[in-house]
Design a protein around this motif. Structure first.
Motif, PDB file in Angstrom:
ATOM      1  N   GLU A 209      46.454 -22.135  51.927  1.00 22.76           N
ATOM      2  CA  GLU A 209      46.248 -20.719  52.194  1.00 22.76           C
ATOM      3  C   GLU A 209      46.819 -20.374  53.563  1.00 22.76           C
ATOM      4  OE1 GLU A 209      44.736 -18.645  50.202  1.00 22.76           O
ATOM      5  OE2 GLU A 209      44.257 -16.930  51.491  1.00 22.76           O
ATOM      6  N   ILE A 211      46.242 -17.626  56.210  1.00 26.37           N
ATOM      7  CA  ILE A 211      45.243 -16.583  56.464  1.00 26.37           C
ATOM      8  C   ILE A 211      45.856 -15.417  57.236  1.00 26.37           C
ATOM      9  CG2 ILE A 211      43.071 -16.110  57.694  1.00 26.37           C
ATOM     10  CD1 ILE A 211      42.249 -19.029  56.945  1.00 26.37           C
ATOM     11  N   VAL A 212      46.561 -15.713  58.314  1.00 23.36           N
ATOM     12  CA  VAL A 212      47.289 -14.662  59.035  1.00 23.36           C
ATOM     13  C   VAL A 212      48.748 -14.781  58.630  1.00 23.36           C
ATOM     14  CG1 VAL A 212      48.077 -13.888  61.297  1.00 23.36           C
ATOM     15  CG2 VAL A 212      45.677 -14.482  60.949  1.00 23.36           C
ATOM     16  N   LEU A 240      45.320 -23.390  56.195  1.00 24.90           N
ATOM     17  CA  LEU A 240      44.111 -24.010  55.643  1.00 24.90           C
ATOM     18  C   LEU A 240      44.477 -24.690  54.333  1.00 24.90           C
ATOM     19  CD1 LEU A 240      40.969 -24.266  55.196  1.00 24.90           C
ATOM     20  CD2 LEU A 240      41.046 -21.960  54.244  1.00 24.90           C
ATOM     21  N   PHE A 260      41.648 -22.719  61.313  1.00 30.01           N
ATOM     22  CA  PHE A 260      40.900 -21.459  61.406  1.00 30.01           C
ATOM     23  C   PHE A 260      39.390 -21.698  61.422  1.00 30.01           C
ATOM     24  CE2 PHE A 260      44.760 -19.198  60.777  1.00 30.01           C
ATOM     25  CZ  PHE A 260      44.510 -17.889  61.170  1.00 30.01           C
TER      26      PHE A 260
END
Lengths: 383, 383, 383, 383
Positions: A209, A211-212, A240, A260
């Motif tokens: 993933e 995230i940002v 992640l 994160f």
């Protein structure tokens, strides 16, 4: 030593310290450090105590007075340098990961096998294996203290990307870094699980993933394709990775690699559960392990916090008295000790290139699973 | 109260204690406890302080002097009893899980909606929500202390099945228990994640595993189909469930429910990571939370161990002074308080049957994913 | 029950709960609670579930239908009420401390001895003894797990007086409270050390300190001599007492009782060190003990965190499954259980008035030492 | 460097490492190590990386090519060597304690004062001051984070004497060691309290205790008067010292130095409580501090576990990234850094000989108090 970044400093500390603590079977001289920027590498050599610096690694590898080549460059150059060094008859230490791709790693394994026939040693630097607590975990599991491994839980959590304004460095670009949290810190927990349990990961299901998804570009001066310029650019690696692996013998192991995990700085945690006991470890508290003995009397069972600073514990007798803790860097000294002893003894110290390849294959299978809706994906075996 | 097992004892403690601590807006009388075995249920009533006992729950539900029906039977009877009680105009409290199947849960939601029109309240007993620390987690997240939720990590780990000679009780047979670790303790962490973050689970990928596949039969006297007799029988539910969920808004949450986590007795742990902070909780240390404030000055950040025993904390002012810890059972008193206050106020206390249904649907999706090679599986939304 | 403050609530919880959990050998009825303010005591009786309230303790003691008198008034009235109740043939439970002076305590011991001849029981409520973890400490020491006790370290630290504007309550006036931190919380650790080790304190050296020497007066309405009025008045008791005791057999024990330990809410900690092992306990984490076994194999020694929630542990089997923690208040239920069982069996449950007297004598010796430049001061032995 | 025992290894690690990590303002060459046994000291020099070895410290001090003399011999020779070295115009580092007696220490302070007029620096090696966490404690207290210091609690607990068959080494004989636990580890906590709070100890009350009074003699070969021979001999130093000090401004500080704290290996713990907050530290977990902020919002207060591994923290920026912990030995590198910088800058790095003298005077006062029934004893002030 080829390379002079953060890992250059760590490896230098290892080369400088190991002979002064362990009494090695051979003299170690810190000969030359190699880097592209002549000024910067000369400064690094002077600061860290290397006799010389140089800018062409091929020339250095060709020198007769060089016996060991320590490679601490980014992963995409590992294969080329390591194979050349092995062919030149030099013992090789490569910082993890072994390579950025399975194909490169396989070529390195082949090169190491060929070199071994001539008594040349090759080692990949999964340094955490040589923290006293981690080696002790392996010893306890090998001695049957957890019995049959039934479940494993591993995570490596950092938080340096939580700030969305952290810029788009090369580590966040797939073309430079290969992968993100998975390859950088996920590799450590895969190796540690395989090392301490002695069990390979045979299949995985995973999710990666980002995230940002966009971050500030570094500006024109960064010199890296994809990261220079103004405004925001795409993050092309994972922040992640959550995955589950099947181990030899059937046990499940859960893994999480995260950049994160707010507030977690270097939180590598592992717990191995079996029918006779359990063992746990936390890298932020790396001088201790937790041991649960299911064979202890009822009413007296619990997790025992064992301070791994006694002379009975691996590597510790050469250091300080009980309770005088070691730091993160000490693994680098232990790595030098084991490599030098292996060279003198003519035996291969772990972790071998073949072991590094198995980690690469697990990483590859996690990426494949993630791209395919997280379906279970096999990890190839054998060379 | 219908049922008189372990949860009967816990609920009785709640009914007995809440009025003596909180000063409820209505008098509570512990009227009658119902069970199939007349002798045993009479003993339970006497011990726990209920005025009467009975063996026919339908008769009790029909009584005019009964206002609230508390259902603590196994999950397969929840739907029938709760729907009947709601139709009879009784307020209903059902121990979690709401039901054993999504279909039953949906019918219960419909019944609750119909009853609500007449001012009848329905509540499912996810008691852990009402531990002061857990309610406080929710409040802090709602107040923005973690900012945007970016990652969640939840586990509920026990170890009572590690011994392979633990017999084949009804909880280990799918026909009786529905599922194993997933439905029993996995349900708690699904609910807690949804409760404290306010975010629903929208899709899952998961793996369920039976580690010990055969266990000793209980013998002829057990009276349960599939578990009686000599020798060994098949375990037909999961010992371990590892799954990852996608939350509303996109964050990933990892979950583990295990009855094989050697040395972990009742280790429900949860950590919520966001761009402003992080929060963590451990049920074995249930009077505290850990709070990391990313907005604190650099150099002073860290996880703060907040003892949730101050008058400012939820439910605590009615109990003891600061530092005088509460136990696991206190959630049951808080549940009684909130239910009675909800009845008097004419408002629905959480967790509603609709909330219980969302948990049931996540459990169902995990099973579906596990049966389909762990592929991502959507969780249906809405009633 | 005579008195209805904070300890009244705690004792009521014990009387209400014990019969519902343990199945006592006699029925317990919560008959009457006594206090000076008729309205307030009636409210307390109603809230806590006592059948009646009354304002004259002498009348209540004279009633034939009263078997047990539970005294939770301030310490200066303990002697008068307890002696009267014993003479009236009532079993007596007195909240700690036994009394405010050694002379009162001695008179109470005499009264208890006389009553015992008639089968009347007297008990002083050092409730912490009956936390499962504390009773378990005693059992382990008695079983030789620490070997010969060589050193003890005990502290009870709170922080509710750190704020200098906390007003001059009666607890801070010697004429009302007798002493400050020493008598209030120091008494607990003296008793606990003597209880778990089985060793008496024979001499002490100590220092008592008043850190904030003047505090705001409570105002005219306070009704207490010395604390009413405007402005600031003198604090006449200790905020902090640090003392060292010599135990039977010669070991030293260090003690600290503080109301100025910033951030420590109810931090009673104790550690017992011996030649075979060590044991430690923390009241803020009261469901666990730490056990160090010096006889374990070298390399495997460490402090084991034993969760004292297993059926093998004292009092626990009647409560919840493993890992389901108990709270601070549960000691009050265990106290009721042991008292009622002692009455039925005709045996004296600890802690006896004679044991309470030994604590009083140690407190007295600490005050004497503090007044005499901290010189070593003997503790008298025997009645 | 004069001396080559355990402290010789530690100091060598500091001299070797500091220039490679910090970029010192002057080059450091490890010239010569001095010891009485020529063979052993030559081996030590070779192993630790010193250019030469020698057996006569007077000759070495006379050499022109020597700028700094590092004294790591037993305490009874500190005064003689240090004074001679200072007179010879050498900068001096002396391992703690400064000396074995107050008189020696006073003479050393005089010698240092005289040398300072010529730009010669003198430093006593209370290395723990330079652990990042400890320096950070001092900085936080200086910045007002705990407000007015109201109470301090310090202990240094080890357990290496619990075994009664541990032989009668020189450390257990007063004629060789001066004192036992008090001077060896008690000195550390006295210095640390004075350092982090900035407050001197002005008076003490204390008790010293020898728990095991006789131990096996080392045998004829030991060469030490009083310890050779067969059978058992008297232990003439303390195993345990418990004392309380009065600090400038009036706060009390409790101290414990023990070699009998079973299971505690190197447990130096300190807690400083004030009207605005509290700070705590544990040497077995030396990369962290605990900080309680009384000015934080009600309900959010608690002890924050600050990992002292951020670039904002003292000394850390030169080492590794956040969360990569340092070990016990790193204080020795920091000591070298500060000494060399002080020499170049012409300023006195703490801890000065005058500071070392204050510790010596406190130790002396504790012994005096212990010999006089633990009466309060003043600590002399000034040179």
């Amino acid at each position: 030593m080829i390379g002079y970044g953060f890992m250059g400093a760590s490896h230098s500390q290892g080369w400088r310290t190991a002979p002064r603590v362990f009494g090695l079977p051979a003299d170690v001289e810190m000969a030359v450090v190699v880097g592209r920027n002549a000024t910067a590498v000369a400064e690094a050599a002077a600061k860290w105590g290397w006799a010389e610096s140089a800018t062409d690694w091929r020339e250095v590898i060709a020198r007769d007075d060089i016996d060991i080549v320590d490679i601490v460059t980014p992963g995409d150059s590992h294969a080329e340098i390591a194979i050349a060094a092995l062919k030149a008859g030099k013992h090789v230490l490569v910082e993890k990961p072994l390579a950025n791709t399975v194909a490169e790693a396989e070529a390195m394994v082949d090169a190491a096998a060929a070199a071994a026939a001539d008594g040349i040693r090759a080692m990949v630097g999964f340094t955490y294996r040589r923290l006293p607590a981690v080696t002790f975990l392996r010893d306890l599991i090998a001695a049957g203290k957890v019995g049959t491994v039934q479940q494993v839980r591993a995570a490596y959590r950092q938080d340096w990307l939580v700030d969305p304004e952290t810029p788009l460095a090369w580590r966040l670009q797939k073309e430079h870094a290969g992968s993100g949290a998975l390859g950088d810190i996920g590799a450590h927990i895969i190796d540690m699980v395989q090392f301490v349990t002695g069990l390979g990961v045979t299949a995985v299901t995973g999710t990666m993933e980002t995230i940002v998804k966009q971050r500030p570009l570094l500006g024109e001066g960064s010199g890296l394709s994809g990261t220079a310029g103004e405004g925001y650019g795409d993050v092309t690696v994972d922040d992640l990775a959550i995955f589950t692996g099947r181990l030899d013998g059937g046990a499940l192991a859960s893994f999480e690699a995260s950049r994160f995990a707010t507030g977690r700085k270097n939180a590598l945690t592992i717990e191995i559960s079996g029918d006779r006991g359990a063992l746990a470890f936390d890298l932020e508290n790396l001088n201790a392990i937790q041991y649960y003995d299911r064979t202890a009397p009822a009413g007296l069972q619990g997790f025992t916090n064992i301070l791994v600073t006694e002379p009975e514990h691996p590597y510790v007798a050469a250091w300080w008295p009980a309770g005088h803790i070691l730091g993160w860097e000490h693994g680098f000294s232990h790595q030098v000790k084991d490599l030098v002893e292996g060279i003198v003894d003519g035996t291969d110290p772990h972790s071998t290139f073949a072991e590094g390849l198995t980690v690469q294959r697990v990483l590859d299978a996690v990426e494949t699973s993630s791209e395919n809706g997280s379906t279970w994906t096999s990890v190839p075996i054998g060379s």
